[in-house]
Design an enzyme around this catalytic site. Sequence first.
Site, PDB file in Angstrom:
ATOM      1  N   ASP A  39      27.860  33.702  38.005  1.00  0.00           N
ATOM      2  CA  ASP A  39      28.153  32.523  38.814  1.00  0.00           C
ATOM      3  C   ASP A  39      27.053  31.481  38.711  1.00  0.00           C
ATOM      4  O   ASP A  39      27.318  30.277  38.680  1.00  0.00           O
ATOM      5  CB  ASP A  39      28.309  32.924  40.291  1.00  0.00           C
ATOM      6  CG  ASP A  39      29.611  33.669  40.552  1.00  0.00           C
ATOM      7  OD1 ASP A  39      30.399  33.834  39.603  1.00  0.00           O
ATOM      8  OD2 ASP A  39      29.836  34.074  41.702  1.00  0.00           O
ATOM      9  N   TYR A  42      27.409  29.318  35.626  1.00  0.00           N
ATOM     10  CA  TYR A  42      28.497  28.354  35.813  1.00  0.00           C
ATOM     11  C   TYR A  42      28.057  27.223  36.740  1.00  0.00           C
ATOM     12  O   TYR A  42      28.304  26.048  36.471  1.00  0.00           O
ATOM     13  CB  TYR A  42      29.714  29.065  36.392  1.00  0.00           C
ATOM     14  CG  TYR A  42      30.883  28.148  36.684  1.00  0.00           C
ATOM     15  CD1 TYR A  42      31.846  27.881  35.711  1.00  0.00           C
ATOM     16  CD2 TYR A  42      31.021  27.525  37.923  1.00  0.00           C
ATOM     17  CE1 TYR A  42      32.910  27.029  35.964  1.00  0.00           C
ATOM     18  CE2 TYR A  42      32.080  26.672  38.195  1.00  0.00           C
ATOM     19  CZ  TYR A  42      33.023  26.435  37.212  1.00  0.00           C
ATOM     20  OH  TYR A  42      34.070  25.579  37.466  1.00  0.00           O
ATOM     21  N   SER A  88      38.804  23.286  47.899  1.00  0.00           N
ATOM     22  CA  SER A  88      37.590  24.049  47.640  1.00  0.00           C
ATOM     23  C   SER A  88      36.496  23.557  48.579  1.00  0.00           C
ATOM     24  O   SER A  88      36.712  22.649  49.391  1.00  0.00           O
ATOM     25  CB  SER A  88      37.140  23.846  46.191  1.00  0.00           C
ATOM     26  OG  SER A  88      38.108  24.295  45.285  1.00  0.00           O
ATOM     27  N   LEU A  89      35.300  24.139  48.467  1.00  0.00           N
ATOM     28  CA  LEU A  89      34.151  23.680  49.231  1.00  0.00           C
ATOM     29  C   LEU A  89      33.093  23.139  48.286  1.00  0.00           C
ATOM     30  O   LEU A  89      32.908  23.650  47.178  1.00  0.00           O
ATOM     31  CB  LEU A  89      33.539  24.835  50.037  1.00  0.00           C
ATOM     32  CG  LEU A  89      34.320  25.338  51.253  1.00  0.00           C
ATOM     33  CD1 LEU A  89      33.663  26.602  51.793  1.00  0.00           C
ATOM     34  CD2 LEU A  89      34.393  24.274  52.331  1.00  0.00           C
ATOM     35  N   GLU A 118      29.159  30.404  59.216  1.00  0.00           N
ATOM     36  CA  GLU A 118      29.920  31.625  58.947  1.00  0.00           C
ATOM     37  C   GLU A 118      29.474  32.223  57.624  1.00  0.00           C
ATOM     38  O   GLU A 118      29.004  31.506  56.733  1.00  0.00           O
ATOM     39  CB  GLU A 118      31.428  31.308  58.879  1.00  0.00           C
ATOM     40  CG  GLU A 118      31.976  30.631  60.116  1.00  0.00           C
ATOM     41  CD  GLU A 118      33.380  30.064  59.914  1.00  0.00           C
ATOM     42  OE1 GLU A 118      34.047  30.464  58.937  1.00  0.00           O
ATOM     43  OE2 GLU A 118      33.797  29.216  60.718  1.00  0.00           O
ATOM     44  N   LYS A 120      29.936  33.498  53.952  1.00  0.00           N
ATOM     45  CA  LYS A 120      30.840  33.112  52.866  1.00  0.00           C
ATOM     46  C   LYS A 120      31.297  34.384  52.151  1.00  0.00           C
ATOM     47  O   LYS A 120      30.552  34.979  51.372  1.00  0.00           O
ATOM     48  CB  LYS A 120      30.148  32.158  51.882  1.00  0.00           C
ATOM     49  CG  LYS A 120      31.078  31.610  50.800  1.00  0.00           C
ATOM     50  CD  LYS A 120      30.356  30.581  49.944  1.00  0.00           C
ATOM     51  CE  LYS A 120      31.315  29.984  48.921  1.00  0.00           C
ATOM     52  NZ  LYS A 120      31.830  30.968  47.963  1.00  0.00           N
ATOM     53  N   ASP A 122      32.989  36.812  49.594  1.00  0.00           N
ATOM     54  CA  ASP A 122      33.211  36.724  48.147  1.00  0.00           C
ATOM     55  C   ASP A 122      34.583  37.316  47.823  1.00  0.00           C
ATOM     56  O   ASP A 122      34.717  38.489  47.473  1.00  0.00           O
ATOM     57  CB  ASP A 122      32.109  37.492  47.415  1.00  0.00           C
ATOM     58  CG  ASP A 122      32.066  37.150  45.936  1.00  0.00           C
ATOM     59  OD1 ASP A 122      32.749  36.188  45.524  1.00  0.00           O
ATOM     60  OD2 ASP A 122      31.346  37.839  45.189  1.00  0.00           O
ATOM     61  N   GLU A 175      40.328  34.738  53.521  1.00  0.00           N
ATOM     62  CA  GLU A 175      39.858  35.325  52.275  1.00  0.00           C
ATOM     63  C   GLU A 175      40.292  36.784  52.192  1.00  0.00           C
ATOM     64  O   GLU A 175      40.112  37.558  53.147  1.00  0.00           O
ATOM     65  CB  GLU A 175      38.331  35.257  52.240  1.00  0.00           C
ATOM     66  CG  GLU A 175      37.743  35.160  50.861  1.00  0.00           C
ATOM     67  CD  GLU A 175      37.722  33.740  50.316  1.00  0.00           C
ATOM     68  OE1 GLU A 175      37.382  33.592  49.130  1.00  0.00           O
ATOM     69  OE2 GLU A 175      38.045  32.787  51.055  1.00  0.00           O
ATOM     70  N   TYR A 227      39.850  32.516  58.758  1.00  0.00           N
ATOM     71  CA  TYR A 227      38.862  31.624  59.372  1.00  0.00           C
ATOM     72  C   TYR A 227      39.362  30.198  59.599  1.00  0.00           C
ATOM     73  O   TYR A 227      38.607  29.346  60.086  1.00  0.00           O
ATOM     74  CB  TYR A 227      37.598  31.565  58.510  1.00  0.00           C
ATOM     75  CG  TYR A 227      37.857  31.324  57.037  1.00  0.00           C
ATOM     76  CD1 TYR A 227      38.349  30.112  56.562  1.00  0.00           C
ATOM     77  CD2 TYR A 227      37.601  32.331  56.110  1.00  0.00           C
ATOM     78  CE1 TYR A 227      38.583  29.900  55.222  1.00  0.00           C
ATOM     79  CE2 TYR A 227      37.836  32.130  54.763  1.00  0.00           C
ATOM     80  CZ  TYR A 227      38.317  30.916  54.321  1.00  0.00           C
ATOM     81  OH  TYR A 227      38.552  30.710  52.983  1.00  0.00           O
ATOM     82  N   LYS A 316      24.988  28.427  48.808  1.00  0.00           N
ATOM     83  CA  LYS A 316      25.067  29.602  47.935  1.00  0.00           C
ATOM     84  C   LYS A 316      23.714  30.313  47.884  1.00  0.00           C
ATOM     85  O   LYS A 316      22.682  29.681  47.645  1.00  0.00           O
ATOM     86  CB  LYS A 316      25.497  29.187  46.519  1.00  0.00           C
ATOM     87  CG  LYS A 316      26.864  28.514  46.429  1.00  0.00           C
ATOM     88  CD  LYS A 316      28.003  29.494  46.574  1.00  0.00           C
ATOM     89  CE  LYS A 316      28.208  30.336  45.341  1.00  0.00           C
ATOM     90  NZ  LYS A 316      28.800  29.598  44.218  1.00  0.00           N
ATOM     91  N   CYS A 411      29.965  60.483  16.756  1.00  0.00           N
ATOM     92  CA  CYS A 411      30.034  60.814  18.184  1.00  0.00           C
ATOM     93  C   CYS A 411      28.733  61.484  18.623  1.00  0.00           C
ATOM     94  O   CYS A 411      28.260  62.424  17.962  1.00  0.00           O
ATOM     95  CB  CYS A 411      31.216  61.738  18.444  1.00  0.00           C
ATOM     96  SG  CYS A 411      31.308  62.324  20.154  1.00  0.00           S
ATOM     97  N   CYS A 414      30.000  65.429  19.605  1.00  0.00           N
ATOM     98  CA  CYS A 414      30.565  66.367  18.621  1.00  0.00           C
ATOM     99  C   CYS A 414      30.187  66.032  17.175  1.00  0.00           C
ATOM    100  O   CYS A 414      30.426  66.849  16.281  1.00  0.00           O
ATOM    101  CB  CYS A 414      32.082  66.429  18.760  1.00  0.00           C
ATOM    102  SG  CYS A 414      32.938  64.923  18.210  1.00  0.00           S
ATOM    103  N   CYS A 429      35.809  58.163  19.728  1.00  0.00           N
ATOM    104  CA  CYS A 429      35.809  59.446  19.043  1.00  0.00           C
ATOM    105  C   CYS A 429      37.239  59.968  19.126  1.00  0.00           C
ATOM    106  O   CYS A 429      37.778  60.109  20.227  1.00  0.00           O
ATOM    107  CB  CYS A 429      34.849  60.419  19.733  1.00  0.00           C
ATOM    108  SG  CYS A 429      35.004  62.124  19.140  1.00  0.00           S
ATOM    109  N   CYS A 434      36.527  67.362  21.052  1.00  0.00           N
ATOM    110  CA  CYS A 434      35.188  66.919  21.454  1.00  0.00           C
ATOM    111  C   CYS A 434      34.896  67.452  22.858  1.00  0.00           C
ATOM    112  O   CYS A 434      35.668  67.199  23.795  1.00  0.00           O
ATOM    113  CB  CYS A 434      35.108  65.397  21.444  1.00  0.00           C
ATOM    114  SG  CYS A 434      33.557  64.739  22.083  1.00  0.00           S
TER     115      CYS A 434
END
Length: 674
Positions: A39, A42, A88-89, A118, A120, A122, A175, A227, A316, A411, A414, A429, A434
């Site tokens: 996040d 972004y 959105s916020l 409050e 937030k 997720d 949410e 909320y 955030k 592997c 094995c 594998c 195995c």
Amino acid sequence: MATENLTLEQAKIEIAELQPKLQRWAQEYYENDAPSVEDSVYDVAYNRLEELEQQFPELVTPDSITQQVGANTKADLPKVEHPVPMLSLGDVFSLNELNEWIGTTEKNLAQKTEYNAELKIDGLAISLQYEAGKLILASTRGDGNIGEDVTANVLQIADIPVELNEPVSIEVRGEVYMPKAAFADLNEQRERDGLTTFANPRNAAAGSLRQLDTKITKQRKLAAFMYHAVDAENAATVQSQSDLLLRLHDLGLPVNLTNAVITNEEELADYITTNTETRDQLTYGIDGIVLKVNDLGLREELGTTVKVPKWAIAYKFPAEEKETIVREISWTVGRTGAVTPTAIMDPVQLAGTTVARASLHNPEYLYEKDIRIGDTVTLHKAGDIIPEVGQVILAKRPTTAVERYAIPTTCPVCGEELVHIDGEVALRCINPFCPAQIQEKLTHFASRNAMNIDGLGPKIVQQLLDRELIKTVADLYTLTVDELLALDKFGEKATDNLLQALESSKSNSVERLLFGLGIRTVGAKTAKLIATRFGNLNAIVVAKAEEIAEIPGLGLVIGNSVEQYFSETHAQELVQRLLAAGLNPDYVNGTIVDELPEFTNQTVVLTGKLTMFSRQDATTWLEAHGATVSSSVSKKTGILIAGEAAGSKLAKAQELGVEVWSESDFRDTMKKHS
């Protein structure tokens, strides 16, 4: 580079680079529920784009991601229009920025005011509509104007009441989230099944809520906090946000009452500090706090932009990251043969626990991150739970790490050659003998969604293998009392219980056995679809890939996987041993008891809220009388059974000329044939 030092042409070039990158990341996050970046990465890119567009407003285009809310909707889910958009916020990332927002807000209001703070959550934004106290519609935010109808899935969430404590008509928003424990359990199961794990609880919640199979949603153990109420002053008869939360709670809705009314900067700083320090102790994930003007009348005065309300802001939390050094990369083998790399690192304290290991998921992920032995990496916890490597600090890469890490070709258990199967990222594998796979397969075979053999957990399986009492799942049915009593800490009662559980499992419907065999790509739902279509194990064993692919919702990938599995000699021998041990080969749950002309070769779709019987009971009855029940309306649909609040499926059925029945019509038909 600061925006004020850029030329128009330089800004245009940077925006052209940021836009497609942000669009791709947003699609991965909102639509695919599988983000490829953290996040914080972004947020940095998004904030940079906002800065550029503020400095050069002539470069803002209608399709810019800064002008959009959320994301597109899932094609398979019915669409819902939001008369009042779900916005959105805006985000801030420091206390100074938060106080600046307060200053701007109070300047616009020309007065000081109080705020409601409050946590937030997720999760995924949701809207619930109640009429006369009864839930009639649940929808996602989507792009803010058009969301998805997820009513059937929301009914699987225990927190959300079907009926309120009072017969009020109200639209509430909040949410849906996945508790930390449920998220950890889900990813552990997906890892065992060789499936891609979810990046964080928010994406797990989104993927679960937007399922087409309500049974999967129910298994995911989602929860919710509400909320907000549309037209709260009238619908909820309150004047402030803090009172609204209490009102929603009184109505029986799930509400997070950790909020606080804030009147000055000191109280705000204390609220943020306290919740930053205690967030790891919560049973659910939070990624910040939300500050809202408390007075609902003042909120009306402030209004909104096209994307965000002017009366609320999200602070955030900074991502908690630590640096550590990768000392080793180990490889483990799952029940489907998927070989998974794990980074072994110097221990660090992260989100309240000591972390020294992090899954690297698959070779492609390992190469994308370009992680090498001795590298210094950033480490964080996805959703405050699962350790995840962020990025390599190239400036600290040792001179000895000159070559990329070499992916193993054999592997680790094995020694057989590993393969990449077309269309998969996993390294596998494919040796059916195995030892690592055998242990995982035995544990999976006994699991609740497979054969449900109570008392046969991983530790008992390990003892049985160590003592060479079993090699395949068929050997479980030859175990004796004396053999079990010889196990460590396994007395007479445990022995009797396990033998009874094994005997009871023999009568399971065949889809449990099919799922328990651990065939790659065959989950519990797929196993049931195959069992329903072919009726018994002998028919499934000889089924061609093309026949399996014709089953609605499946395809050639699954078809080829099943055909390939049963073409192996060891699989055929295993089936014969299981049948000889007395395991039921037939599909029991959906046996056609009385094929009726109304439903023979008919595809039936159920939509809306059914009040006379459950959707599962209706489906079971229809399948038992010859119908195929589908989740979507198409030209192949023969009958649509419409309950209350039937939406887009009903409209589409009418457009296509599909025969439409009311719930009463269906009940009368059931009575006629009872």
